[in-house]
Motif scaffolding. Sequence first.
Motif, mmCIF file in Angstrom:
data_model
loop_
_atom_site.group_PDB
_atom_site.id
_atom_site.type_symbol
_atom_site.label_atom_id
_atom_site.label_comp_id
_atom_site.label_asym_id
_atom_site.label_seq_id
_atom_site.Cartn_x
_atom_site.Cartn_y
_atom_site.Cartn_z
ATOM 1 N N LEU A 76 0.830 -1.199 0.000
ATOM 2 C CA LEU A 76 0.000 0.000 0.000
ATOM 3 C C LEU A 76 0.876 1.265 0.000
ATOM 4 O O LEU A 76 0.630 2.205 -0.755
ATOM 5 N N THR A 77 1.896 1.266 0.823
ATOM 6 C CA THR A 77 2.819 2.406 0.870
ATOM 7 C C THR A 77 3.519 2.576 -0.466
ATOM 8 O O THR A 77 3.635 3.694 -0.980
ATOM 9 N N HIS A 90 1.202 4.231 -3.001
ATOM 10 C CA HIS A 90 1.023 5.668 -2.781
ATOM 11 C C HIS A 90 2.283 6.457 -3.117
ATOM 12 O O HIS A 90 2.194 7.569 -3.666
ATOM 13 N N LEU A 91 3.435 5.899 -2.821
ATOM 14 C CA LEU A 91 4.693 6.566 -3.198
ATOM 15 C C LEU A 91 4.816 6.655 -4.713
ATOM 16 O O LEU A 91 5.235 7.686 -5.246
ATOM 17 N N GLN A 92 4.437 5.594 -5.404
ATOM 18 C CA GLN A 92 4.487 5.604 -6.861
ATOM 19 C C GLN A 92 3.564 6.675 -7.419
ATOM 20 O O GLN A 92 3.914 7.408 -8.338
ATOM 21 N N GLU A 93 2.372 6.788 -6.850
ATOM 22 C CA GLU A 93 1.414 7.807 -7.288
ATOM 23 C C GLU A 93 1.964 9.211 -7.048
ATOM 24 O O GLU A 93 1.855 10.083 -7.911
ATOM 25 N N LEU A 94 2.577 9.417 -5.904
ATOM 26 C CA LEU A 94 3.151 10.723 -5.578
ATOM 27 C C LEU A 94 4.274 11.092 -6.547
ATOM 28 O O LEU A 94 4.373 12.225 -6.993
#
Length: 110
Positions: A4-5, A8-12
Amino acid sequence: MDELTQQHLQELRRGTVVLASLLSLREPGYGYGLLESLAAAGIAVDGNTLYPLLRRLEKQGLLTSEWNTDEARPRKFYRTSEAGERLTEALLADWHEIDTALGRLTSGGS
């Protein structure tokens, strides 16, 4: 790091690769050289992500390209176009606003 982390890091980071590429390609560069310069700046990106991105930015008119055939191995060099430069400035302005806002949130200020 859990999945999950990582998601979200990839999206950011997804949008930052566009901005970093446009900034880096203010001076002509080729794909592998861009991968190296981004990595040296602390922006890790995979070639399978970068090369399609370069093609997409070129198709959108944000990059120009030309082939250099002077060396034994031809290389396609990219450069930020005028439209790409305008987008870069807009993205940078928004980036600074977001950074300022996040700074206020992390310091508890308003």
